[in-house]
Design a protein around this motif. Structure first.
Motif, PDB file in Angstrom:
ATOM      1  N   VAL A 560       0.889  -1.151  -0.089  1.00 58.74           N
ATOM      2  CA  VAL A 560      -0.005  -0.143  -0.004  1.00 58.74           C
ATOM      3  C   VAL A 560       0.926   1.371  -0.073  1.00 58.74           C
ATOM      4  N   ALA A 561       0.508   2.211  -0.818  1.00 52.63           N
ATOM      5  CA  ALA A 561       1.317   3.543  -0.858  1.00 52.63           C
ATOM      6  C   ALA A 561       0.292   4.504  -1.076  1.00 52.63           C
ATOM      7  N   THR A 562       0.533   5.800  -0.523  1.00 53.76           N
ATOM      8  CA  THR A 562      -0.420   6.994  -0.529  1.00 53.76           C
ATOM      9  C   THR A 562       0.122   8.010  -1.092  1.00 53.76           C
ATOM     10  N   LEU A 563      -0.257   8.654  -2.396  1.00 52.54           N
ATOM     11  CA  LEU A 563       0.336   9.891  -2.900  1.00 52.54           C
ATOM     12  C   LEU A 563      -0.638  10.879  -2.085  1.00 52.54           C
ATOM     13  N   ARG A 564       0.047  11.593  -1.346  1.00 52.09           N
ATOM     14  CA  ARG A 564      -0.484  12.682  -0.557  1.00 52.09           C
ATOM     15  C   ARG A 564       0.066  14.053  -1.101  1.00 52.09           C
ATOM     16  N   LEU A 565      -1.062  14.653  -1.491  1.00 54.80           N
ATOM     17  CA  LEU A 565      -1.076  16.040  -2.076  1.00 54.80           C
ATOM     18  C   LEU A 565      -1.413  17.093  -1.266  1.00 54.80           C
ATOM     19  N   LYS A 566      -0.810  18.340  -1.574  1.00 58.01           N
ATOM     20  CA  LYS A 566      -0.887  19.509  -0.794  1.00 58.01           C
ATOM     21  C   LYS A 566      -1.125  20.658  -1.750  1.00 58.01           C
ATOM     22  N   PRO A 567      -2.477  20.573  -2.177  1.00 60.53           N
ATOM     23  CA  PRO A 567      -2.536  21.769  -3.037  1.00 60.53           C
ATOM     24  C   PRO A 567      -2.557  23.153  -2.775  1.00 60.53           C
ATOM     25  N   ALA A 568      -1.973  24.157  -3.351  1.00 56.51           N
ATOM     26  CA  ALA A 568      -2.123  25.444  -3.014  1.00 56.51           C
ATOM     27  C   ALA A 568      -3.223  26.267  -3.548  1.00 56.51           C
ATOM     28  N   LEU A 569      -3.835  27.111  -2.982  1.00 50.98           N
ATOM     29  CA  LEU A 569      -4.873  27.938  -3.776  1.00 50.98           C
ATOM     30  C   LEU A 569      -4.129  28.778  -4.925  1.00 50.98           C
ATOM     31  N   SER A 632      -3.421  33.065  -0.784  1.00 52.45           N
ATOM     32  CA  SER A 632      -3.780  33.020   0.438  1.00 52.45           C
ATOM     33  C   SER A 632      -3.959  33.699   1.628  1.00 52.45           C
ATOM     34  N   ALA A 633      -3.555  35.064   1.079  1.00 53.65           N
ATOM     35  CA  ALA A 633      -3.638  36.295   1.904  1.00 53.65           C
ATOM     36  C   ALA A 633      -5.170  36.652   2.129  1.00 53.65           C
ATOM     37  N   THR A 634      -6.065  36.305   1.044  1.00 49.28           N
ATOM     38  CA  THR A 634      -7.469  36.682   1.359  1.00 49.28           C
ATOM     39  C   THR A 634      -8.293  35.345   1.362  1.00 49.28           C
ATOM     40  N   LEU A 635      -8.019  34.267   0.809  1.00 50.20           N
ATOM     41  CA  LEU A 635      -8.774  33.053   0.718  1.00 50.20           C
ATOM     42  C   LEU A 635      -8.179  31.965   1.449  1.00 50.20           C
ATOM     43  N   SER A 636      -9.030  31.230   2.019  1.00 51.52           N
ATOM     44  CA  SER A 636      -8.898  30.046   2.977  1.00 51.52           C
ATOM     45  C   SER A 636      -9.446  28.922   2.576  1.00 51.52           C
ATOM     46  N   PHE A 637      -8.876  27.744   2.468  1.00 53.46           N
ATOM     47  CA  PHE A 637      -9.549  26.521   2.306  1.00 53.46           C
ATOM     48  C   PHE A 637     -10.303  25.921   3.405  1.00 53.46           C
ATOM     49  N   GLU A 638     -11.360  25.378   3.280  1.00 55.36           N
ATOM     50  CA  GLU A 638     -11.864  24.248   4.456  1.00 55.36           C
ATOM     51  C   GLU A 638     -12.269  23.020   4.053  1.00 55.36           C
ATOM     52  N   GLN A 639     -11.590  21.902   4.439  1.00 48.71           N
ATOM     53  CA  GLN A 639     -12.063  20.576   4.127  1.00 48.71           C
ATOM     54  C   GLN A 639     -13.231  20.106   5.013  1.00 48.71           C
ATOM     55  N   ARG A 640     -14.253  19.913   4.432  1.00 50.09           N
ATOM     56  CA  ARG A 640     -15.525  19.316   5.209  1.00 50.09           C
ATOM     57  C   ARG A 640     -15.647  17.634   4.804  1.00 50.09           C
ATOM     58  N   THR A 641     -16.834  16.975   5.118  1.00 48.86           N
ATOM     59  CA  THR A 641     -16.813  15.932   4.848  1.00 48.86           C
ATOM     60  C   THR A 641     -17.564  15.508   3.739  1.00 48.86           C
ATOM     61  N   LEU A 642     -17.078  14.336   2.911  1.00 41.76           N
ATOM     62  CA  LEU A 642     -17.713  13.947   1.718  1.00 41.76           C
ATOM     63  C   LEU A 642     -18.701  12.696   2.072  1.00 41.76           C
ATOM     64  N   THR A 643     -20.040  13.176   2.226  1.00 41.76           N
ATOM     65  CA  THR A 643     -20.969  12.230   2.747  1.00 41.76           C
ATOM     66  C   THR A 643     -21.373  10.983   1.964  1.00 41.76           C
ATOM     67  N   LYS A 644     -21.259  10.013   2.809  1.00 47.29           N
ATOM     68  CA  LYS A 644     -21.290   8.545   2.087  1.00 47.29           C
ATOM     69  C   LYS A 644     -22.704   8.637   1.413  1.00 47.29           C
ATOM     70  N   GLY A 645     -22.842   8.198   0.237  1.00 52.50           N
ATOM     71  CA  GLY A 645     -24.098   7.957  -0.587  1.00 52.50           C
ATOM     72  C   GLY A 645     -24.698   9.077  -1.100  1.00 52.50           C
ATOM     73  N   ALA A 646     -24.237  10.454  -0.594  1.00 55.38           N
ATOM     74  CA  ALA A 646     -24.668  11.852  -1.047  1.00 55.38           C
ATOM     75  C   ALA A 646     -24.334  12.118  -2.551  1.00 55.38           C
ATOM     76  N   ALA A 647     -24.993  12.680  -3.350  1.00 48.92           N
ATOM     77  CA  ALA A 647     -24.644  13.182  -4.644  1.00 48.92           C
ATOM     78  C   ALA A 647     -23.254  13.645  -4.474  1.00 48.92           C
ATOM     79  N   PRO A 648     -22.327  13.395  -5.116  1.00 50.82           N
ATOM     80  CA  PRO A 648     -20.694  13.946  -5.173  1.00 50.82           C
ATOM     81  C   PRO A 648     -20.787  15.547  -5.534  1.00 50.82           C
ATOM     82  N   PHE A 649     -21.630  15.567  -6.657  1.00 46.66           N
ATOM     83  CA  PHE A 649     -21.866  17.426  -6.882  1.00 46.66           C
ATOM     84  C   PHE A 649     -22.930  17.943  -6.810  1.00 46.66           C
ATOM     85  N   ASN A 650     -23.320  18.039  -5.485  1.00 42.77           N
ATOM     86  CA  ASN A 650     -24.560  18.505  -5.217  1.00 42.77           C
ATOM     87  C   ASN A 650     -24.620  19.927  -4.877  1.00 42.77           C
TER      88      ASN A 650
END
Length: 713
Positions: A560-569, A632-650
């Motif tokens: 098992v391997a994980t590609l860990r990404l850290k995207p910047a705004l 990033s000086a004026t924008l900030s990212f928030e990771q929430r939860t991808l609800t299982k079973g919910a429409a991905p693009f809702n």
């Protein structure tokens, strides 16, 4: 090296080879998305839409003219059926009240024209257009329960087409005097090819039928050269010939098939010369090449197809530069281009792109990657899939796939019948969400988008390995033809809503390398790393935009391997004073609250097949407070939860958001019922803007109405 099956003489080998249909199983949010597609229009068009239900391809009178709509539909329903079958998905039937379409609806007209047509598959798909008494007995005018059995639909249509092949080899209705008729067969041939991959027991019969058809086509082209759509889409017809040759299925007719490829090219439009012009004139170009958006989206891959039987090395460059020229001419931040029927020298975010163009471009970019190995084409396919594709669907419920647009816009302040309208060469309902706004071609053609994306996640590599090319949750069991036994690879991820991509693999007979695509946007120290338990983290951000060996799969043991990404705004600057916000593969936009008015109902209950006029119910005139050099000086990212079973693009419950500051910009006007081009930046220099206020920017593909390109305050 690739197994011998992919190195038939006469064709240059692909750099990478996609896994055959039947080997890939979607998982996670991607499986949810495919189920939504099947539970929406895809699974039900054969039950009520005359162009599929009563098609000329199964003995009916629907799908007239080009005879392209059932082929379009099959080109998506075949992979969708087998992907869901692999995942052991059972779909629910639909029961609902059938209401007549609106008086101006094409469906009502089509229904009356084809209601009495012969349909051999009709016993499987009862008609809602049959005599009222035939189904009134079910009470309260309810339509009978109809099982959604995609594999049964596939078997019915494929079986009928094969059973009714003419003695000379022609497939479908005989258009002996129509030089444009071969276009209607192109996607039937691709559907047959995928069907043969997924059902090895049927492969011999299908390959024989495909060969017989192409031999017939070869004879017809001697007397009647290609014209119109067939001329402009020659590469789509060539793909099935290449498929036969790649599998050695041409037998003693190999040289004839190679000659057919050359004939298709010489009679077809010269897209290489067209794209090199770079000006995309409105008039027809070389050998009928023109600026129709779908023609150009399909023709993006013409150099890749041509390379297979010419081995002309310069075609790799021509394949790359056409993308650059199209971007420069009319590119959009979703990865698409302005193509409201015809492409035009504008980057206006209020001008649209056709849904057919979206799915055709996605497929073209994957073909281009397979041939030339340009990883940037997978980046582009992914950008389109995660932004432009889901953005063309909407409903009051949100997230389902019952109502689509013909045209979508980056800045879309309403989606309704509009006259006048900012888009060109399309009708006033082209931006409306519904069953078949403007033209029904997109109703049939959208079906290939998500299924072919899922099918092109995994690729065989020249050194005997496997690459995870598109980042999405899925698993694959390698076929014997891959030369790796029954090795297995699995991808678990919430990407593009999450940043980790976990890959596990186990070799069956011998170790093999497992590659993963490091997206081009993952630049900068620490933006991408590969983690394997018990080993030091490996920074691969300097290898962004390439395929990287994640690990070597061991025999008999899962690694098992994980590609860990850290995207910047990031903020991208576009022509017309527009700026768009991105993080990783997703584009973020201001969601405009939408009021939906159902103006026609076609099938199912009140939440299902409707046409809607959609109006803005919240403000949209804003300038973005941001510095494109330091988002990033004026924008900030928030990771929430991808609800299982919910429409991905809702359009609610967003799994990711970007917090931003905006200022109201009352001077931003409306022109021809659309947002004017974004005012010049800085838009608030004169002090005409309102006070700063906080907003959430959400995934572009989740919105119904939106602002995706802003002026900067």
């Amino acid at each position: 090296m690739f197994p011998a099956i992919f190195l038939i003489s006469g064709l240059a080998p692909n750099k990478y080879v996609p896994l055959p249909l039947g080997t890939v199983t979607p998982k996670g949010w991607l499986l949810d998305q495919l189920i939504l597609q099947a539970e929406g229009l895809s699974g039900h068009l054969a039950q009520f839409w005359p162009d599929v239900q009563k098609s000329v391809w199964i003995g009916g009178g629907g799908d007239g003219g080009l005879h392209e709509r059932t082929p379009y539909w099959l080109n998506g329903i075949v992979p969708l059926a087998f992907l869901l079958s692999n995942a052991n998905v059972t779909l629910n039937p639909v029961v609902g009240v059938y209401k007549a379409a609106s008086p101006n609806s094409r469906v009502a007209l089509n229904a009356s024209r084809t209601a009495n047509a012969k349909v051999d598959c009709g016993h499987m798909f009862p008609s809602i257009h049959d005599d009222h008494k035939a189904w009134a007995q079910h009470g309260d005018h309810k339509h009978p329960l109809l099982d959604v059995d995609l594999l049964a639909q596939v078997e019915c249509y494929i079986g009928y087409i094969l059973d009714h092949q003419s003695p000379e080899g022609w497939l479908g209705p005989d258009d002996a005097t129509d030089a444009g008729a071969p276009w209607g067969r192109a996607y039937v041939l691709l559907s047959l090819a995928m069907y043969a991959e997924a059902k090895p027991e049927a492969a011999a019969r299908v390959q024989a039928a495909m060969l017989q058809y192409n031999l017939c086509l070869y004879e017809r082209l001697q007397k009647m050269p290609l014209v119109s759509w067939a001329q402009q889409r020659w590469q789509e017809m060539a793909l099935s010939v290449v498929w036969l040759l790649d599998r050695g299925a041409a037998g003693e007719h190999e040289e004839t098939m190679l000659t057919l490829l050359r004939l298709l090219h010489t009679q077809g439009s010269d897209w290489e010369a067209w794209f090199e012009m770079g000006t995309f004139p409105s008039q027809a170009g070389v050998r009928g090449a023109n600026n129709h958006n779908v023609n150009n989206a399909q023709a993006l891959k013409s150099a890749a197809v041509l390379y297979r039987f010419t081995t002309n090395a310069s075609l790799a460059t021509l394949s790359r530069t056409r993308v650059e020229k199209l971007d420069a001419h009319c590119g959009l931040p979703t990865g698409m281009f302005v193509g409201d029927e015809l492409i035009d020298a504008t980057h206006s975010p209020s001008r649209g792109i056709e849904l057919c163009g979206v799915v055709e471009a996605m497929y073209s970019y994957t073909v281009m990657f397979g041939t030339f190995g340009e990883v940037s084409t997978l980046d582009r396919a992914e950008r389109i899939a995660y932004n432009a594709l889901p953005a063309t669907w909407a409903s009051p419920k949100g997230g389902d796939m019952w109502a689509h647009q013909y045209l979508q816009a980056v800045n879309q302040i309403e989606a309704k019948y509009n006259d006048p309208h900012v888009w060109t060469h399309d009708g006033p309902d082209a931006e409306r969400y519904g069953l078949e706004p403007n033209y029904g071609c997109c109703t049939a053609n959208f079906n290939q988008g998500w299924p072919k994306f899922a099918q092109n996640i995994f690729w065989l590599t020249p050194d005997g390995g496997v690459a995870v090319g598109l980042l999405a949750p899925a698993a694959v069991t390698l076929p014997p033809s891959a030369g790796l036994g029954h090795s297995e690879i699995s991808v678990d991820t919430e990407y593009p809503f999450g940043d980790d991509v976990t890959i596990s693999a186990k070799a069956d007979t011998a170790p093999f390398p497992v590659y993963v695509r490091v997206p081009a946007w993952a630049s900068g120290q620490g933006a991408a790393a590969i983690l394997i338990e018990g080993q030091p983290s490996r920074d691969v951000s300097a290898l962004n935009g390439t395929l990287v060996v994640a690990f070597v799969a061991p025999v008999g043991k899962t690694l098992v391997a994980t590609l860990r990404l850290k995207p910047a705004l990031r903020i991208e600057e576009w022509a017309k004073s527009g700026y768009s916000v991105h993080r990783g593969p997703l584009m973020y936009s201001l969601q405009i609250a939408a009021n939906f008015t159902a103006i026609a109902h076609h099938y199912g209950d009140d939440d299902m097949s409707n046409d809607y006029d959609t109006d803005a119910a919240s403000p949209w005139r804003f300038a973005l407070v941001a510095n494109s050099d330091d988002p990033s000086a004026t924008l900030s990212f928030e990771q929430r939860t991808l609800t299982k079973g919910a429409a991905p693009f809702n359009h609610s419950g967003f799994p990711v958001v970007v917090h931003a500051t905006v200022r109201s910009l009352p001077s931003w006007g409306i022109v021809t019922n659309a947002a004017a081009e974004p005012p010049a930046s800085p838009a608030c220099a004169s002090g005409s803007c309102g006070a700063p206020q906080s907003v959430e920017l959400v995934p572009f593909g989740s919105t119904d109405l939106r602002i995706g390109q802003f002026p900067l305050a």
